[in-house]
Design an enzyme around this catalytic site. Sequence first.
Site, PDB file in Angstrom:
ATOM      1  N   PHE A   1      23.467  49.232  45.487  1.00  0.00           N
ATOM      2  CA  PHE A   1      24.631  48.385  45.199  1.00  0.00           C
ATOM      3  C   PHE A   1      24.282  47.069  44.490  1.00  0.00           C
ATOM      4  O   PHE A   1      25.120  46.213  44.277  1.00  0.00           O
ATOM      5  CB  PHE A   1      25.439  48.129  46.478  1.00  0.00           C
ATOM      6  CG  PHE A   1      26.320  49.313  46.885  1.00  0.00           C
ATOM      7  CD1 PHE A   1      26.485  50.415  46.061  1.00  0.00           C
ATOM      8  CD2 PHE A   1      26.999  49.308  48.096  1.00  0.00           C
ATOM      9  CE1 PHE A   1      27.296  51.495  46.430  1.00  0.00           C
ATOM     10  CE2 PHE A   1      27.818  50.372  48.474  1.00  0.00           C
ATOM     11  CZ  PHE A   1      27.966  51.470  47.642  1.00  0.00           C
ATOM     12  N   ARG A   2      23.007  46.874  44.157  1.00  0.00           N
ATOM     13  CA  ARG A   2      22.558  45.869  43.164  1.00  0.00           C
ATOM     14  C   ARG A   2      22.623  44.409  43.586  1.00  0.00           C
ATOM     15  O   ARG A   2      22.283  43.545  42.781  1.00  0.00           O
ATOM     16  CB  ARG A   2      23.350  46.028  41.848  1.00  0.00           C
ATOM     17  CG  ARG A   2      23.419  47.441  41.288  1.00  0.00           C
ATOM     18  CD  ARG A   2      22.063  48.018  41.053  1.00  0.00           C
ATOM     19  NE  ARG A   2      22.113  49.248  40.274  1.00  0.00           N
ATOM     20  CZ  ARG A   2      21.135  50.153  40.274  1.00  0.00           C
ATOM     21  NH1 ARG A   2      20.058  49.973  41.023  1.00  0.00           N
ATOM     22  NH2 ARG A   2      21.205  51.221  39.549  1.00  0.00           N
TER      23      ARG A   2
ATOM     24  N   ASP B   1      23.499  58.707  45.837  1.00  0.00           N
ATOM     25  CA  ASP B   1      22.529  57.945  45.039  1.00  0.00           C
ATOM     26  C   ASP B   1      23.275  57.078  44.017  1.00  0.00           C
ATOM     27  O   ASP B   1      22.802  56.903  42.886  1.00  0.00           O
ATOM     28  CB  ASP B   1      21.521  58.873  44.364  1.00  0.00           C
ATOM     29  CG  ASP B   1      20.339  58.120  43.777  1.00  0.00           C
ATOM     30  OD1 ASP B   1      20.098  56.971  44.188  1.00  0.00           O
ATOM     31  OD2 ASP B   1      19.654  58.673  42.891  1.00  0.00           O
TER      32      ASP B   1
ATOM     33  N   HIS C   1      11.719  58.938  48.295  1.00  0.00           N
ATOM     34  CA  HIS C   1      12.050  59.383  46.935  1.00  0.00           C
ATOM     35  C   HIS C   1      10.799  60.129  46.486  1.00  0.00           C
ATOM     36  O   HIS C   1       9.780  59.517  46.173  1.00  0.00           O
ATOM     37  CB  HIS C   1      12.350  58.185  46.027  1.00  0.00           C
ATOM     38  CG  HIS C   1      12.654  58.579  44.613  1.00  0.00           C
ATOM     39  ND1 HIS C   1      13.759  58.119  43.943  1.00  0.00           N
ATOM     40  CD2 HIS C   1      12.001  59.385  43.740  1.00  0.00           C
ATOM     41  CE1 HIS C   1      13.775  58.630  42.716  1.00  0.00           C
ATOM     42  NE2 HIS C   1      12.711  59.396  42.577  1.00  0.00           N
TER      43      HIS C   1
ATOM     44  N   HIS D   1      24.590  51.448  36.152  1.00  0.00           N
ATOM     45  CA  HIS D   1      24.025  50.628  35.074  1.00  0.00           C
ATOM     46  C   HIS D   1      25.157  50.386  34.077  1.00  0.00           C
ATOM     47  O   HIS D   1      26.124  51.156  34.046  1.00  0.00           O
ATOM     48  CB  HIS D   1      22.878  51.363  34.377  1.00  0.00           C
ATOM     49  CG  HIS D   1      21.734  51.694  35.284  1.00  0.00           C
ATOM     50  ND1 HIS D   1      20.797  50.757  35.672  1.00  0.00           N
ATOM     51  CD2 HIS D   1      21.379  52.846  35.891  1.00  0.00           C
ATOM     52  CE1 HIS D   1      19.907  51.338  36.479  1.00  0.00           C
ATOM     53  NE2 HIS D   1      20.242  52.595  36.640  1.00  0.00           N
TER      54      HIS D   1
ATOM     55  N   HIS E   1      17.671  62.864  48.016  1.00  0.00           N
ATOM     56  CA  HIS E   1      18.114  63.581  46.808  1.00  0.00           C
ATOM     57  C   HIS E   1      17.162  64.700  46.356  1.00  0.00           C
ATOM     58  O   HIS E   1      16.592  64.640  45.275  1.00  0.00           O
ATOM     59  CB  HIS E   1      18.421  62.639  45.650  1.00  0.00           C
ATOM     60  CG  HIS E   1      17.453  61.527  45.377  1.00  0.00           C
ATOM     61  ND1 HIS E   1      16.093  61.639  45.520  1.00  0.00           N
ATOM     62  CD2 HIS E   1      17.676  60.260  44.936  1.00  0.00           C
ATOM     63  CE1 HIS E   1      15.534  60.501  45.176  1.00  0.00           C
ATOM     64  NE2 HIS E   1      16.462  59.652  44.829  1.00  0.00           N
TER      65      HIS E   1
ATOM     66  N   ASN F   1      15.859  48.371  46.348  1.00  0.00           N
ATOM     67  CA  ASN F   1      15.401  47.932  45.024  1.00  0.00           C
ATOM     68  C   ASN F   1      16.372  46.942  44.383  1.00  0.00           C
ATOM     69  O   ASN F   1      16.835  47.124  43.263  1.00  0.00           O
ATOM     70  CB  ASN F   1      15.134  49.126  44.102  1.00  0.00           C
ATOM     71  CG  ASN F   1      16.306  50.084  43.967  1.00  0.00           C
ATOM     72  OD1 ASN F   1      17.095  50.253  44.879  1.00  0.00           O
ATOM     73  ND2 ASN F   1      16.422  50.709  42.809  1.00  0.00           N
TER      74      ASN F   1
HETATM   75  O1  DOR Z   1      18.295  57.431  39.014  1.00  0.00           O
HETATM   76  C1  DOR Z   1      18.000  56.626  39.883  1.00  0.00           C
HETATM   77  N1  DOR Z   1      18.339  55.333  39.769  1.00  0.00           N
HETATM   78  N2  DOR Z   1      17.280  57.030  40.934  1.00  0.00           N
HETATM   79  C2  DOR Z   1      16.786  56.147  41.834  1.00  0.00           C
HETATM   80  O2  DOR Z   1      16.201  56.570  42.797  1.00  0.00           O
HETATM   81  C3  DOR Z   1      16.942  54.703  41.616  1.00  0.00           C
HETATM   82  C4  DOR Z   1      18.194  54.453  40.879  1.00  0.00           C
HETATM   83  C5  DOR Z   1      18.417  53.014  40.469  1.00  0.00           C
HETATM   84  O3  DOR Z   1      18.252  52.144  41.318  1.00  0.00           O
HETATM   85  O4  DOR Z   1      18.820  52.792  39.330  1.00  0.00           O
END
Ligand code: DOR
Length: 439
Positions: free
Chosen positions: A67-68, A305, A180, A309, A234, A98
């Site tokens: 969720f960034r 997942d 992962h 973007h 996944h 992340n």
């Molecule tokens: O496609 C993906 N994008 N797989 C991931 O595990 C991380 C994710 C992301 O954070 O953009």
Amino acid sequence: MSTPQSLLIRHAEIILPNNESMIGDVLIEGRHITQIGQEITNATPSREIDAQGLTLLPGVIDPQVHFREPGLEYKEDLFTASCACAKGGVTSFLEMPNTRPLTINQSALDDKLQRAAQKCLVNYGFFIGATADNLPDLLSAQPTPGIKIFMGSMHGDLLVSQEETLEAIFAQGSRLIAVHAEDQARIKQRKQEFAGITDMAVHSQIQDNLAALLATQLALKLSKKYQRRLHILHMSTAEEAELLREDKPSWVTAEVTPQHLLLNTSAYATIGSLAQMNPPLRSAYDNEVLWQALRDGIIDFIATDHAPHTLEEKAQTYPNTPSGMPGVETSLPLMLTAAMDGKCTVAQVVQWMSKAVAVAYGIANKGEITPGYDADLVLVDLKNYREVKREEVVSKCGWNSFEGWNLTGWPVTTIVGGEIVYDHGQLNTQVRGQALTFS
Ligand code: DOR
């Protein structure tokens, strides 16, 4: 003493914990389900919903989202993502580490929990991310559904690809480890072999089935050595599904995304980089083997997942395009449409998207429509079909990989902790979810 707020849902088709369904009423008092019956007559609810023709399911618990926030809010934030959840019938989520800063210690975890308490319309939990040197944090951080390890497909501190480092994490403590599973050494080697190719279909060849299988094999080996609770995030390949079919210890679980069930490498030709994710999309054969593994209980549940973007980022040339696609707004309709197409039953969708997730992560009182359970619910319409439209996307990224797909099972009303958070296209942004706890 004031009586708690109450809500009576009438005449719904209710999917019950025994996988059967009944037409009837559900009474919610305060945050909880208090009664289920064919006709509830002994209540004076503050609000009633006539759910004639609609189906009542436990709210979806999505166990893998990105969720960034903090740090990458230009893509998504906890408010916009949780609005997308409410629209999609997702009443709880487990979010990945992340972000910036990375969620790798108690203070970063506390920061996310505080932000979520202020902003999230649905319930929330946050993974703690493994690095090569944060073992004490991994052992002590609370509350968290588990430790997330990126064995591949990640840059910087969150990449843990060396077997000795992985083994040190598996050897200590007992909390769930979610991996992962992609083999970084193979990805690195194949990136060199395929360097210079800008056709993004090559993404599925670089990060191929073997890269996924090698990492899953290693994670399984370490999990068996220490009898360590392992969850495979996944899962994307037929080979991994067959591996688990042969030998799946009782303490191991696995998930699959709707996109790995419903999309394959042919999607690069139609939606380009909107099909790019990690682990990558596979073949139509992999789709079918994953479906069978899910139906057979080899794969335990579904996660989206959700990894948004911006369209600008996705418009770059491969390999500069980022991997990931949003998911929380469409996962339930996608799976319910598959059920209507005969791929599975509605009760199986409930099992895979609610009940099994609650059990795997030790989330008490969620995932079932049972008296005493939390009133996290979604009313869906299984009688009408509607297209996925870009202009209706709530996620900040503003697109969806399934645009143009004609789906049924769209949420009509979503309820979190007894409060209506989404109803007939309208969000109630005043509602706040709660922090999940894990046993
Ligand atoms: O496609 C993906 N994008 N797989 C991931 O595990 C991380 C994710 C992301 O954070 O953009």
